[in-house]
Enzyme design. Structure first.
Site, PDB file in Angstrom:
ATOM      1  N   TRP A   1     -54.826  11.483  -4.077  1.00 51.79           N
ATOM      2  CA  TRP A   1     -53.394  11.161  -4.170  1.00 51.79           C
ATOM      3  C   TRP A   1     -52.984   9.952  -3.351  1.00 51.79           C
ATOM      4  CZ3 TRP A   1     -50.693  16.644  -3.796  1.00 51.79           C
ATOM      5  CH2 TRP A   1     -51.052  17.384  -4.932  1.00 51.79           C
ATOM      6  N   LYS A   2     -53.879   9.470  -2.520  1.00 54.44           N
ATOM      7  CA  LYS A   2     -53.545   8.325  -1.662  1.00 54.44           C
ATOM      8  C   LYS A   2     -52.252   8.639  -0.886  1.00 54.44           C
ATOM      9  CE  LYS A   2     -56.164   5.573  -4.841  1.00 54.44           C
ATOM     10  NZ  LYS A   2     -56.467   4.268  -5.424  1.00 54.44           N
TER      11      LYS A   2
ATOM     12  N   HIS B   1     -63.649   5.257   1.190  1.00 51.22           N
ATOM     13  CA  HIS B   1     -62.909   4.729   0.030  1.00 51.22           C
ATOM     14  C   HIS B   1     -62.719   3.223   0.221  1.00 51.22           C
ATOM     15  CE1 HIS B   1     -59.742   3.895  -2.825  1.00 51.22           C
ATOM     16  NE2 HIS B   1     -60.101   5.004  -3.448  1.00 51.22           N
TER      17      HIS B   1
ATOM     18  N   GLU C   1     -60.308   1.330  -0.250  1.00 50.60           N
ATOM     19  CA  GLU C   1     -59.059   0.933   0.410  1.00 50.60           C
ATOM     20  C   GLU C   1     -59.200   1.049   1.925  1.00 50.60           C
ATOM     21  OE1 GLU C   1     -56.524   3.496  -1.870  1.00 50.60           O
ATOM     22  OE2 GLU C   1     -56.884   2.250  -3.626  1.00 50.60           O
TER      23      GLU C   1
ATOM     24  N   GLU D   1     -67.256   3.844  -7.217  1.00 48.07           N
ATOM     25  CA  GLU D   1     -65.948   3.284  -7.573  1.00 48.07           C
ATOM     26  C   GLU D   1     -65.995   1.761  -7.477  1.00 48.07           C
ATOM     27  OE1 GLU D   1     -62.621   6.358  -7.029  1.00 48.07           O
ATOM     28  OE2 GLU D   1     -62.869   5.334  -5.131  1.00 48.07           O
TER      29      GLU D   1
ATOM     30  N   GLY E   1     -57.217   1.181  -9.761  1.00 50.74           N
ATOM     31  CA  GLY E   1     -55.788   0.894  -9.877  1.00 50.74           C
ATOM     32  C   GLY E   1     -55.476  -0.319 -10.731  1.00 50.74           C
TER      33      GLY E   1
ATOM     34  N   GLY F   1     -57.393   8.485  -9.216  1.00 51.90           N
ATOM     35  CA  GLY F   1     -56.249   8.088  -8.391  1.00 51.90           C
ATOM     36  C   GLY F   1     -54.955   8.287  -9.156  1.00 51.90           C
ATOM     37  N   GLY F   2     -54.447   7.206  -9.740  1.00 53.38           N
ATOM     38  CA  GLY F   2     -53.153   7.211 -10.418  1.00 53.38           C
ATOM     39  C   GLY F   2     -52.927   8.387 -11.364  1.00 53.38           C
TER      40      GLY F   2
END
Ligand code: PGA
Length: 253
Positions: A11-12, A98, A100, A170, A176, A237-238
């Site tokens: 869900w970030k 991850h 990010e 990933e 994203g 993710g999204g």
């Protein structure tokens, strides 16, 4: 033994506690609708919602995951959360490495390695993320980058059961962006990762370990990705933020 697919929602930095509880209660219905289909499901809300999510998911088989962890058991580390604290909140998994976190928070293969080791020590399952950037792919460095991330990130880990650890491939350029890797691109790298896992751990461990694909996974592309031999699920993710799309991905896994 065949590998049971795992669909994990990352869900970030999204959803409040009430939104989390609402989603988890709806997820319960989705899981009931699976009627014995063999697919594991995980959600990774932000730290502050973990305990509420655990409460809402009680009585289900849904795995609760954190999005990160720190490797120390306790101490003066302002802002950090230890493996034991995640367990205490109801987690059985945590995402580490991850892209990010690698990009914005100085995560390195060494810190990934320390975090994964600390999780394993506490009996928690690390979901270790690897993947190349667009520039690296264009320079044909994909395999070299992923090999370094796997070898250095998993160095010396005490894994004696394939279910103790999950890998997520990933490609950074697919996260994203709406630009999903083709099933062939995912398969090519994930077969390579499985070969490496055989060297890092052992061939039987590599055969049983789940390797997820992540990067713009949507209901529409789930089935074709999952049809690949070495794609054992997805880190989403999204599309994991809406119960409708996440539920469809689970159904199609
Ligand atoms: P995405 O994110 O599905 O929104 O591309 C995947 C991830 O970052 O794990």
């Amino acid at each position: 033994m065949p590998r049971i697919p795992l669909i994990a929602g990352n869900w970030k930095m999204f959803k409040t506690i009430p939104e989390t509880v609402d989603f988890c209660l709806r997820l319960k219905d989705e899981i009931t609708a699976l009627q014995g289909k063999k697919v594991d499901v995980a959600v990774a809300p932000p730290f502050n919602s973990l305990a509420a999510a655990a409460q809402a998911l009680r009585g289900t088989q849904v795995f609760l995951a954190a999005q990160d962890v720190f490797w120390a058991e306790s101490g003066a580390y302002t802002g950090e959360v230890a493996p034991r604290m995640l367990k205490d909140a109801g987690c059985c998994m945590a995402i580490v490495g991850h892209s990010e976190r690698r990009q914005y928070f100085h995560e390195t293969d060494e810190s990934v390695n320390r975090k994964a080791a600390a999780l394993l020590k506490e009996g928690l399952i690390p979901i270790v993320c690897v993947g190349e950037t667009l520039a690296e792919r264009k320079e044909k460095l994909t395999f070299r980058v992923v090999e370094r991330q796997i070898r250095d990130g998993l160095k010396g880990l005490a894994v004696n059961d394939p279910l103790q650890l999950v890998i997520a491939y990933e490609p950074v350029w697919a996260i994203g962006t709406g630009q999903t890797a083709t099933p062939q691109q995912a398969q090519e790298v994930q077969a390579f990762i499985r070969k490496l896992l055989g060297e890092v751990f052992s061939p039987p461990i590599a055969r049983g370990m789940r390797i997820l694909y992540g990067g713009s996974v949507k209901p529409d592309n789930t089935a074709e990705l999952m049809a690949m031999e070495d794609v054992d699920g997805a880190l989403v993710g999204g599309a994991s933020l809406e119960i409708k799309s996440f539920g469809q991905i689970i159904q199609r896994a």
